[in-house]
Write a protein that holds these residues in place. Structure first.
Motif, PDB file in Angstrom:
ATOM      1  N   PRO A 250       9.548   3.074   4.886  1.00 46.64           N
ATOM      2  CA  PRO A 250       9.939   1.696   4.563  1.00 46.64           C
ATOM      3  C   PRO A 250      10.026   0.828   5.814  1.00 46.64           C
ATOM      4  O   PRO A 250      10.178   1.336   6.918  1.00 46.64           O
ATOM      5  CB  PRO A 250      11.328   1.864   3.932  1.00 46.64           C
TER       6      PRO A 250
ATOM      7  N   HIS B 201      14.064  -1.576   3.629  1.00 44.93           N
ATOM      8  CA  HIS B 201      15.451  -1.111   3.753  1.00 44.93           C
ATOM      9  C   HIS B 201      16.164  -2.028   4.756  1.00 44.93           C
ATOM     10  O   HIS B 201      15.633  -2.289   5.825  1.00 44.93           O
ATOM     11  CB  HIS B 201      15.489   0.341   4.259  1.00 44.93           C
TER      12      HIS B 201
ATOM     13  N   ARG C   5      17.902  -1.879  -0.607  1.00 48.99           N
ATOM     14  CA  ARG C   5      16.560  -1.335  -0.445  1.00 48.99           C
ATOM     15  C   ARG C   5      15.719  -1.763  -1.637  1.00 48.99           C
ATOM     16  O   ARG C   5      16.259  -1.991  -2.717  1.00 48.99           O
ATOM     17  CB  ARG C   5      16.575   0.180  -0.279  1.00 48.99           C
TER      18      ARG C   5
ATOM     19  N   VAL D 110      12.386  -0.692  -3.842  1.00 52.31           N
ATOM     20  CA  VAL D 110      11.554   0.455  -4.158  1.00 52.31           C
ATOM     21  C   VAL D 110      10.488   0.024  -5.169  1.00 52.31           C
ATOM     22  O   VAL D 110      10.795  -0.715  -6.114  1.00 52.31           O
ATOM     23  CB  VAL D 110      12.433   1.584  -4.762  1.00 52.31           C
TER      24      VAL D 110
ATOM     25  N   GLU E 279       9.894   3.734  -1.285  1.00 50.66           N
ATOM     26  CA  GLU E 279      10.789   2.719  -0.717  1.00 50.66           C
ATOM     27  C   GLU E 279       9.966   1.811   0.192  1.00 50.66           C
ATOM     28  O   GLU E 279       9.295   2.283   1.102  1.00 50.66           O
ATOM     29  CB  GLU E 279      11.922   3.391   0.057  1.00 50.66           C
TER      30      GLU E 279
END
Length: 193
Positions: free
Chosen positions: A2, A143, A131, A133, A140
């Protein structure tokens, strides 16, 4: 892997992920170890706002008392009363393809329920994060850890999705408010009883 954001950073969501429609916004936190004599009940919410920065009606405020927008574009997955355990404490599902045209931004917020009565604030909360997703693949994408910038605040605008030139972007905001949910509602144009 991420993209880890810092406060104020903006990142493109749909441009780098063509075909992305369904996302899950996870919010999590831990409560510091000292005992304030009452449970901490943190609540995630989404304010769907127009160009003027206000919700068109109170129905664009999605929270534990209004779990789903009429369009089906934003769904709150339910209230977690304690924040115990690992991972996301509350989740909000967003279908980008269903967001009404008059909504240009969705702000994700966390407030402390009954903070005045329980004498609680975000200075007593740690490891808060948001986060994003991809709800289809489980990957993901983004973040953002809020850090420990808060002391007396009882509400935080964590981040927001916003429409820009036909694409969706995410802005890591991390700004605190005093006055809890009522202050946030006022900020986004929602009348509080």
């Amino acid at each position: 892997m991420p993209i880890n954001l810092s406060k104020g950073q903006k990142v493109d969501l749909t441009k780098g992920n063509p075909g992305l429609k369904k996302i899950m916004v996870g919010l999590g936190w831990d409560v510091n170890t000292f005992d304030s004599g009452a449970d901490f009940d943190l609540d995630a919410a989404a304010f769907m706002v127009g160009e003027n920065g206000k919700c068109p009606t109170e129905k664009e405020f999605v929270f534990y008392g209004n779990l789903e927008h009429a369009s089906g574009s934003v769904k709150h997955m339910g209230d977690n009363l304690t924040g115990e355990g690992e991972g996301d404490d509350e989740q909000i599902q967003v279908d980008l393809s269903l967001i009404p045209a008059n909504v240009t931004r969705i702000a994700f917020t966390v407030t402390i329920y009954d903070s005045d009565v329980r004498r609680q604030n975000f200075g007593q909360v740690s490891n808060a994060f948001i986060r994003i997703v991809d709800d289809v693949t489980g990957t993901e994408l983004i973040h953002y850890d809020l850090g420990e910038d808060f002391s007396i605040e009882t509400a935080v605008v964590v981040g927001e999705l916003y429409r820009h030139n036909g694409e969706w972007k995410f802005n890591a905001i991390g700004s605190g408010f005093q006055g809890g949910l009522a202050a946030l509602c006022g900020h986004y144009g929602i009348e509080v009883a």
